[in-house]
Structures are given as structure tokens and as C-alpha cells.
Write an enzyme that holds these catalytic residues in place. Structure first.
Site, short mmCIF file in Angstrom:
data_model
loop_
_atom_site.label_atom_id
_atom_site.label_comp_id
_atom_site.label_asym_id
_atom_site.label_seq_id
_atom_site.Cartn_x
_atom_site.Cartn_y
_atom_site.Cartn_z
N TYR A 194 0.85 -1.19 0.00
CA TYR A 194 0.00 0.00 0.00
C TYR A 194 0.89 1.24 0.00
O TYR A 194 1.89 1.29 0.72
CB TYR A 194 -0.90 0.04 1.24
CG TYR A 194 -1.89 -1.09 1.35
CD1 TYR A 194 -3.21 -0.92 0.94
CD2 TYR A 194 -1.53 -2.32 1.88
CE1 TYR A 194 -4.13 -1.95 1.06
CE2 TYR A 194 -2.44 -3.36 1.99
CZ TYR A 194 -3.74 -3.16 1.58
OH TYR A 194 -4.66 -4.19 1.69
N HIS A 202 -6.72 1.13 -1.82
CA HIS A 202 -6.46 -0.29 -2.03
C HIS A 202 -4.98 -0.50 -2.30
O HIS A 202 -4.23 0.43 -2.62
CB HIS A 202 -7.30 -0.81 -3.20
CG HIS A 202 -8.77 -0.83 -2.94
ND1 HIS A 202 -9.37 -1.78 -2.12
CD2 HIS A 202 -9.78 -0.02 -3.36
CE1 HIS A 202 -10.66 -1.56 -2.06
NE2 HIS A 202 -10.94 -0.50 -2.80
N LYS A 257 -4.50 -4.86 -9.71
CA LYS A 257 -3.19 -4.82 -9.05
C LYS A 257 -2.13 -5.32 -10.03
O LYS A 257 -2.46 -5.84 -11.11
CB LYS A 257 -3.19 -5.69 -7.79
CG LYS A 257 -4.16 -5.24 -6.71
CD LYS A 257 -4.19 -6.21 -5.58
CE LYS A 257 -5.07 -5.80 -4.43
NZ LYS A 257 -6.24 -5.02 -4.70
#
Length: 343
Positions: free
Chosen positions: A258, A266, A297
Site C-alpha cells: 500500500y 487499495h 493490481k
């Protein structure tokens, strides 16, 4: 290359140095003080609340807790069977008796092996749900006047249907919470060792109430997990770069990275650690890439390179380790640092 310092958002000097106290429970390190829990999580999102999803919140909440009727009846069943008004179970002692509890679960599974579904949490008390709840409410009404506000829990009906109007006939009841769970901040071995070795702001107490130094914690954690060194090297590396590092098992990886913390945004990356050089399992790798693409991601393969001359592994040998990163996406892999990064 020298160890990089953690990028903090506010300056520190000797007058601001705080040493936290953690308690090793056999698996992780617990922070029990409410003030230390709040400050430690606030300064770097370290740890996870034992009764919360991430940030410990139960210790700061002074309002009566809202609980489903099924959960309240289950806790009362546990209280009648295992507890009393004068003695409660100690979480630390529970960790010492894991072997006995595991053996009991295996025995219960063998007894119920003929059933399709094994229910290890339900009890015969669930059959008399309504009658038991009526008795509990009558009993708790007599105890409300002698109990403090911190002992009160608001019990609401169960809701197993999405079509019904839950708030139409809710009729909540105020009852006495007989079983209390203490909120703790749980630190992983990597987080605890980073605070002890990397930042020097944590002292760890062992199960026998002795204070552990850096060498003792190193021996303890490396014995607990054979991949501890590789996990810690990667954890230290990304913490040094300013990332908040959290477990990534939910997405099939080792860590989640993060930029600002779980409460703000997120995670950006899923980190997968390669502990040793071996042929790549492309099917498994494509599965990771697909999962990362679905959750917006990127995948980082972190290869931990051990020093060439390392006869004895100790905290001092961490300076010889290096991390090589490979960024994966659905196009082409990109090597982030060609020569690797030394701790």
C-alpha cells in the site's frame, strides 16, 4: 548498500522515542496496551486488531455493542459450558493448549465422519432458540441494574432473508455481555522483528516472562518459520521504500503493498517471494496474473539472493542479502532493478 531508513511523515528525535512492549504467544507478538495499540497502528499501520478487520477499533468504542441473537445465544452457551462469573479463559493459555484442542477436533471429526457436513461450532442449544433467548432476557433484566454500561450489549434478531424488512419488527433487547474478548494488536514475526531490529522501538516478552534480545528473537523466528529470513528481507526492503506491507494470502501472494495504508486506498501490488531458484510454474504464474488483473493490481516477483559467503546466519548477515524484483502484467515482464538491491 547501507540499510535504507523508513520514510516517516513527521520528524523524530531522541525526545520522541517510544519503546512499545509486545508479548510473544507462540505464533505472533501481541500488543495489549490500548494506548500502544493506537499509536503503533497510527505511526505505520503495523499489525492487525484481533477483534477488527484491520485497525483495532473495539478498544476505542464505548457504546454498547450490537450483536445478533444467534451469536449472543452461542456466547451464553460457551459461558455456561466453559466459563463462570469469576474465572475466564486466558488467551495466552489457549495458545499453549493448541495440541490438545487439535486432537479433540480430529476426534470429533472421526465420530461424525458419516455425515456430509461436520458442524464443530453448533450445539444442541440451537434447537430451543426462542425459549432460551426468552430465559436469557428475563435473567439479564435482573442484572442490568447492577452492571456497568460497558457490560451491556444490544441484541437484534437474526436476518436470514434478503426480502424481509429487517427494521420493521426489530425490537432490540438490552442484555448483559457475559463473555468479553479483549482487543489486541497482532504483529506478525516480520513486523515484530522489523520494529525490534530495524527501528529499535519494540521490546518482546517471551512466554516465560523473560525479555528477548535481537539474537534470541532471530533464533526463535527462524525456528518457527524456515522461510522467515526471505520473508523478512522482502518486508524490510519494501518498508524501507515507504510502502505499508500487509499479508497477501487473500490474493494468493505473500504480501500486499500500500502506498498510503489500507484505510486510505487499495493495495497496488501483490508480492510473491521466490525462496530459491527453481523452474517457473507458468500455470501458477498465469493464475496470479489473472487474479491481479481482476483486482486491479500488479504482480511483483521478489527473488531473495543470499550472500555468497554466509557460514552462519545471524542478524548481521542481513546486510549481505539482496532483492531482485520483476514486475509482471498481462503484457511483458519488466525487470525493476537489474543489479538487485542489497540490504
Amino acid at each position: 548498500m547501507a540499510v535504507q531508513s523508513l520514510r516517516l511523515r513527521f520528524p523524530l528525535d531522541n525526545s520522541m522515542r517510544i519503546v512499545f512492549t509486545g508479548y510473544y504467544n507462540g505464533y505472533n507478538v501481541e500488543i495489549k496496551s490500548v494506548e500502544e495499540m493506537t499509536l503503533l497502528y497510527h505511526m505505520g499501520c503495523f499489525g492487525k486488531g484481533s477483534a477488527s478487520r484491520s485497525q483495532p477499533k473495539a478498544a476505542e468504542n464505548h457504546n454498547p455493542r450490537i450483536m445478533r441473537k444467534r451469536q449472543y445465544l452461542k456466547r451464553n452457551y460457551w459461558f455456561k459450558k466453559f466459563g463462570s462469573s469469576t474465572s475466564t479463559a486466558d488467551a495466552d493459555n489457549f495458545m499453549k493448549d493448541v495440541g490438545e484442542i487439535t486432537a479433540k477436533i480430529i476426534s470429533d471429526c472421526e465420530k461424525k465422519s458419516k455425515k456430509d457436513v461436520i458442524d464443530l461450532v453448533s450445539s444442541d442449544e440451537d434447537n430451543d432458540d426462542q425459549s432460551d433467548f426468552t430465559d436469557e432476557v428475563r435473567e439479564c433484566t435482573e442484572q442490568l441494574h447492577s452492571s456497568g454500561t460497558e457490560d451491556i450489549v444490544v441484541v437484534v434478531p437474526n436476518s436470514d432473508s434478503e426480502g424481509e424488512n429487517f427494521f420493521e419488527n426489530m425490537q432490540p433487547k438490552c442484555c448483559v455481555n457475559k463473555i468479553k474478548t479483549q482487543e489486541k494488536l497482532i504483529l506478525s514475526p516480520q513486523e515484530a522483528f522489523f520494529l525490534l531490529y530495524g527501528l529499535g522501538c519494540l521490546q518482546i516478552v517471551n512466554l516465560d516472562n523473560t525479555l528477548l534480545n535481537i539474537e534470541s528473537c532471530w533464533d526463535l523466528f527462524t525456528t518457527l518459520d524456515k522461510h522467515f529470513i526471505a520473508k523478512y528481507v522482502v518486508f524490510h526492503y519494501y518498508r524501507s521504500r515507504g510502502y505499508v506491507v500487509k499479508p497477501g494470502i487473500k490474493f494468493g501472494g505473500d504480501y500486499l503493498l500500500y502506498r498510503d495504508g489500507p484505510a486510505i486506498s487499495h493495495s497496488d501490488y501483490i508480492v510473491i517471494i521466490r525462496h530459491d531458484i527453481k523452474p517457473v510454474n507458468w500455470i501458477e504464474l498465469l493464475g496470479h496474473v489473472r487474479c491481479a488483473h481482476t483486482t486491479v493490481k500488479d504482480i511483483i516477483i521478489a527473488e531473495v539472493i543470499e550472500p555468497e559467503k554466509c557460514e552462519y546466519q545471524s542478524p548481521e548477515s542481513l546486510k549481505g542479502y539482496s532483492v531482485r524484483e520483476i514486475l509482471l502484467n498481462r503484457n511483458l515482464p519488466v525487470n525493476l532493478n537489474e543489479d538487485g538491491f542489497n540490504l
